[in-house]
Design a protein around this motif. Structure first.
Motif, mmCIF file in Angstrom:
data_model
loop_
_atom_site.group_PDB
_atom_site.id
_atom_site.type_symbol
_atom_site.label_atom_id
_atom_site.label_comp_id
_atom_site.label_asym_id
_atom_site.label_seq_id
_atom_site.Cartn_x
_atom_site.Cartn_y
_atom_site.Cartn_z
ATOM 1 N N SER A 199 -5.377 1.422 14.918
ATOM 2 C CA SER A 199 -5.513 1.364 16.275
ATOM 3 C C SER A 199 -5.235 -0.069 17.086
ATOM 4 N N ASP A 200 -5.891 -1.040 16.400
ATOM 5 C CA ASP A 200 -5.687 -2.456 17.016
ATOM 6 C C ASP A 200 -4.200 -2.788 16.930
ATOM 7 N N SER A 201 -3.509 -2.623 16.010
ATOM 8 C CA SER A 201 -2.169 -3.130 15.748
ATOM 9 C C SER A 201 -1.323 -2.234 16.641
ATOM 10 N N GLN A 202 -1.581 -0.850 16.965
ATOM 11 C CA GLN A 202 -1.019 -0.208 17.874
ATOM 12 C C GLN A 202 -0.969 -0.664 19.402
ATOM 13 N N VAL A 261 -1.315 -2.198 -6.563
ATOM 14 C CA VAL A 261 -0.670 -2.118 -5.157
ATOM 15 C C VAL A 261 -2.083 -2.658 -4.258
ATOM 16 N N ALA A 262 -1.632 -3.542 -3.270
ATOM 17 C CA ALA A 262 -2.770 -3.822 -2.490
ATOM 18 C C ALA A 262 -2.441 -3.811 -0.908
ATOM 19 N N ALA A 263 -3.144 -3.895 -0.031
ATOM 20 C CA ALA A 263 -2.574 -3.984 1.348
ATOM 21 C C ALA A 263 -2.462 -5.526 1.708
ATOM 22 N N LYS A 264 -1.509 -5.898 2.452
ATOM 23 C CA LYS A 264 -1.488 -7.190 3.117
ATOM 24 C C LYS A 264 -2.469 -7.640 4.183
ATOM 25 N N ILE A 265 -3.242 -6.623 4.544
ATOM 26 C CA ILE A 265 -4.103 -7.022 5.756
ATOM 27 C C ILE A 265 -5.265 -6.247 5.345
ATOM 28 N N THR A 266 -6.501 -6.808 5.937
ATOM 29 C CA THR A 266 -7.920 -6.189 5.978
ATOM 30 C C THR A 266 -7.929 -5.018 6.634
ATOM 31 N N GLY A 267 -8.410 -4.016 6.411
ATOM 32 C CA GLY A 267 -8.563 -2.839 7.066
ATOM 33 C C GLY A 267 -9.423 -1.758 6.435
ATOM 34 N N ARG A 268 -9.770 -0.790 7.125
ATOM 35 C CA ARG A 268 -10.561 0.307 6.719
ATOM 36 C C ARG A 268 -9.500 1.531 6.293
ATOM 37 N N VAL A 269 -9.686 2.093 4.969
ATOM 38 C CA VAL A 269 -8.554 3.183 4.671
ATOM 39 C C VAL A 269 -8.870 4.158 5.280
ATOM 40 N N THR A 270 -7.881 4.940 5.991
ATOM 41 C CA THR A 270 -8.063 6.482 6.716
ATOM 42 C C THR A 270 -7.306 7.392 5.859
ATOM 43 N N GLY A 271 -6.706 7.230 4.901
ATOM 44 C CA GLY A 271 -5.952 8.195 4.247
ATOM 45 C C GLY A 271 -5.555 7.850 2.769
ATOM 46 N N VAL A 272 -5.811 8.636 1.811
ATOM 47 C CA VAL A 272 -5.249 8.406 0.476
ATOM 48 C C VAL A 272 -4.504 9.531 0.120
ATOM 49 N N PHE A 273 -3.236 9.494 -0.239
ATOM 50 C CA PHE A 273 -2.374 10.538 -0.509
ATOM 51 C C PHE A 273 -1.668 10.589 -1.833
ATOM 52 N N GLU A 321 6.942 -8.224 15.499
ATOM 53 C CA GLU A 321 5.672 -8.655 14.758
ATOM 54 C C GLU A 321 4.588 -7.818 14.842
ATOM 55 N N ALA A 322 4.386 -7.206 15.997
ATOM 56 C CA ALA A 322 3.603 -6.067 16.296
ATOM 57 C C ALA A 322 3.661 -4.956 15.428
ATOM 58 N N GLN A 323 4.968 -4.545 15.430
ATOM 59 C CA GLN A 323 5.449 -3.403 14.448
ATOM 60 C C GLN A 323 5.186 -3.557 13.071
ATOM 61 N N GLN A 324 5.619 -4.745 12.665
ATOM 62 C CA GLN A 324 5.079 -5.400 11.300
ATOM 63 C C GLN A 324 3.757 -5.250 11.023
ATOM 64 N N ALA A 325 3.009 -5.463 11.996
ATOM 65 C CA ALA A 325 1.345 -5.459 11.784
ATOM 66 C C ALA A 325 1.110 -3.681 11.497
ATOM 67 N N VAL A 326 1.721 -2.988 12.596
ATOM 68 C CA VAL A 326 1.460 -1.556 12.063
ATOM 69 C C VAL A 326 1.958 -0.922 10.863
ATOM 70 N N ASP A 327 3.144 -1.624 10.575
ATOM 71 C CA ASP A 327 3.563 -1.177 9.154
ATOM 72 C C ASP A 327 2.726 -1.639 7.994
ATOM 73 N N ASN A 328 2.051 -2.700 8.157
ATOM 74 C CA ASN A 328 1.262 -3.007 7.119
ATOM 75 C C ASN A 328 0.127 -2.363 6.848
ATOM 76 N N CYS A 329 -0.456 -1.323 7.853
ATOM 77 C CA CYS A 329 -1.370 -0.393 7.731
ATOM 78 C C CYS A 329 -0.890 0.781 6.881
ATOM 79 N N VAL A 330 0.260 0.946 6.523
ATOM 80 C CA VAL A 330 0.846 1.774 5.513
ATOM 81 C C VAL A 330 1.221 1.087 4.332
ATOM 82 N N ILE A 331 0.393 1.627 3.260
ATOM 83 C CA ILE A 331 0.911 1.252 1.771
ATOM 84 C C ILE A 331 1.861 2.021 1.141
#
Length: 360
Positions: free
Chosen positions: A121-124, A90-102, A202-212
């Motif tokens: 933060s940028d996506s929000q 499982v990988a992320a769809k965007i490039t970003g910094r990991v803020t939480g692993v569960f 589209e912006a909401q999808q960018a936010v959702d992409n931050c959740v794996i």
């Protein structure tokens, strides 16, 4: 001279014929022993004759009974590995910094489980800007509707004055154009609101992409990222960017993958019965069957890939375990359905039959 025959008289010696007492005793003793032996022989002969007339049960010889071997016919042996049909990194769809692993290794997760989160933060902020633009555009529609009502009033006055001959035709045309223009602007603004909704999604999808999230239910077998690391769907090089978050396996999809030499592939058929033995549990015979034969060959190894499915899964069966398989023939099914037979040695069985027939 007198002859000697006339002068000498020989007297008979009767003492030489006397029998000594010890010789007389030994002869009587021998006679008694002989009589005793003769009497015992007569008694033994009478006993044997009497015993032969007594009815008795037939003698039965005990023979060792062996179970007939009805084992299945082995057509082919092969070795391979346990591989799951559903296994994903499982990988992320965007490039970003990991803020939480569960999650942790060995954890069972359901479909949609949140594995990790990236910095959003940028996506929000982009989402908030899109919502604001949509709201501003939607608010302008009310102002245009007010202007449209006023323009419609002006059009009716112009029509009345033109009928009375006071207003010119040009003034009537201008009033009609103003009404149509406002109506077009309202329609255009509504379309802008629809476009604003699309930008919000589209912006909401960018936010959702931050959740794996987990794509399917399974067990986590590898943890590939930690909090603070950068992840990307493509490798950035240098070893500082991760391409995956976790590896998840669906244990319910475990099967066996073996390579069979193309010279023996004709012995393998779909749904053919197979016995599998894991290297970790050599005494455990696992029933299985051929699921599919991949319709292509490896020209370098001269093998054909065969996929084998387990008849019943077990928690002890883990991915990438070594396994040996035995392909069974049709005789295996017939042997399994036939009742177990017993084998008696031919020599002993013939002896038993002869003795029984003689006793009868």
């Amino acid at each position: 001279m007198v002859p000697m025959t006339d002068e000498i008289h020989i007297k008979p010696d009767l003492g030489s014929l006397r029998i000594d007492d010890h010789k007389r005793g030994s002869g009587s003793k021998g006679k008694r022993i002989a009589l005793l032996v003769i009497a015992l022989a007569i008694l033994l002969a009478i006993g044997v004759g009497f015993y032969s007339f007594i009815p008795r049960a037939a003698a039965v010889e005990v023979a060792t009974v062996q179970q007939a071997e009805t084992g299945p016919q082995v057509l082919l042996n092969a070795s391979g590995y346990v591989t799951p049909q559903r296994r994903a990194t499982v990988a992320a769809k965007i490039t970003g910094r990991v803020t939480g692993v569960f999650f942790t290794e060995g954890m069972h997760v359901h479909q949609g489980f949140v594995l990790a989160k990236l910095d959003d933060s940028d996506s929000q902020k982009a989402l908030a800007a899109a919502v604001a633009d949509r709201n501003a555009t939607q608010a302008s529609i009310a102002d245009l509707q007010v202007q449209l009502k006023n323009a419609e009033l002006e059009l009716r006055r112009a029509q009345e004055l033109q009928q009375q001959g006071v207003q010119t035709q040009q003034a009537l045309d201008n009033a009609r154009m103003a009404v149509n223009s406002l109506r077009a602007r309202i329609d255009f603004t509504k379309e802008q609101v629809v476009a604003g909704d699309a930008r919000i999604k589209e912006a909401q999808q960018a936010v959702d992409n931050c959740v794996i999230r987990a794509p399917f239910a399974g067990i986590i077998v590898s943890k590939d990222a930690q909090v603070g690391e950068m992840v990307s769907p493509i490798s950035a090089g240098g070893g500082f960017t991760r391409t995956g978050i976790a590896t998840i396996v669906d244990m319910a999809s475990n099967e066996i993958e073996v390579d069979v030499n193309e010279n023996y592939i004709a012995r393998v058929k779909p749904k053919q019965e197979v016995t599998a033995t894991l290297d970790a549990y050599p005494d455990w015979k696992i029933p299985a069957h051929v699921r599919t034969i991949i319709p292509t060959a490896d020209r370098q190894k001269a093998t054909v890939e065969v996929r084998i499915a387990f008849d019943k899964l077990d928690p002890r069966i883990l991915p990438d375990m070594g396994v040996k398989v035995t392909f069974l023939g049709e005789e295996a099914k017939q042997a399994a359905k036939a009742p177990a037979g017993l084998m008696v040695p031919r020599a002993r069985s013939g002896t038993m039959a002869g003795r029984r027939s003689s006793s009868w």
